[in-house]
Design a protein around this motif. Sequence first.
Motif, PDB file in Angstrom:
ATOM      1  N   ASP A  19       0.805  -1.156   0.077  1.00  0.00           N
ATOM      2  CA  ASP A  19      -0.064  -0.011   0.122  1.00  0.00           C
ATOM      3  C   ASP A  19       1.027   1.257   0.117  1.00  0.00           C
ATOM      4  OD1 ASP A  19       0.954  -0.387   2.650  1.00  0.00           O
ATOM      5  OD2 ASP A  19      -1.110  -0.042   3.533  1.00  0.00           O
ATOM      6  N   TRP A  20       2.101   1.099   0.353  1.00  0.00           N
ATOM      7  CA  TRP A  20       2.868   2.357   0.313  1.00  0.00           C
ATOM      8  C   TRP A  20       3.575   2.682  -1.004  1.00  0.00           C
ATOM      9  CZ3 TRP A  20       7.580   1.127  -1.903  1.00  0.00           C
ATOM     10  CH2 TRP A  20       7.977  -0.100  -1.611  1.00  0.00           C
ATOM     11  N   THR A  63       2.219   3.863  -4.212  1.00  0.00           N
ATOM     12  CA  THR A  63       1.105   4.606  -4.839  1.00  0.00           C
ATOM     13  C   THR A  63       1.197   4.437  -6.520  1.00  0.00           C
ATOM     14  OG1 THR A  63       2.255   6.560  -5.406  1.00  0.00           O
ATOM     15  CG2 THR A  63       0.912   6.261  -3.089  1.00  0.00           C
ATOM     16  N   GLN A  64       0.099   4.403  -7.043  1.00  0.00           N
ATOM     17  CA  GLN A  64       0.017   4.416  -8.505  1.00  0.00           C
ATOM     18  C   GLN A  64       0.788   5.464  -9.325  1.00  0.00           C
ATOM     19  OE1 GLN A  64      -1.849   1.843 -10.391  1.00  0.00           O
ATOM     20  NE2 GLN A  64      -0.518   2.722 -11.961  1.00  0.00           N
TER      21      GLN A  64
END
Length: 129
Positions: A18-19, A21-22
């Motif tokens: 989750d760290w 990012t897109q």
Amino acid sequence: MLRWQEPLRAEKDFARFDWLTQHDLDTYASLYEKSGFETPLHVPYRAWLEDYGFDEMKVKVPCLLIVGEKDYAMKFAGFEDYIQNGSVKQYVPDLEIEFLPLGTHFAQEELPLQVNNLLITFFSKHLPS
């Protein structure tokens, strides 16, 4: 077939964090569009069985290994035992091992302050003042 030779395996693994990012992923992708991604994955993941012409594979300088305890690499057959029981020191005798309980394979991204503190401590012990 080794894990890192499996098509799209790296992409699946990276998607779990989750760290990342897109925007981060898009930035990395744009950087590798020109140079390709084969070389970064080739060393060391795909080249570990190659013969590099060394008779003695021993690291003779102080080393620091920072390991995230949640690193998926620790689940590879025998890897965790190899690190934890000290067998790795057969090849790296002056090895200091630091385990980060909350770290994964990307501890330097997830826990930069802890990693930096470990590096500063290590270098302050081993570099001339």
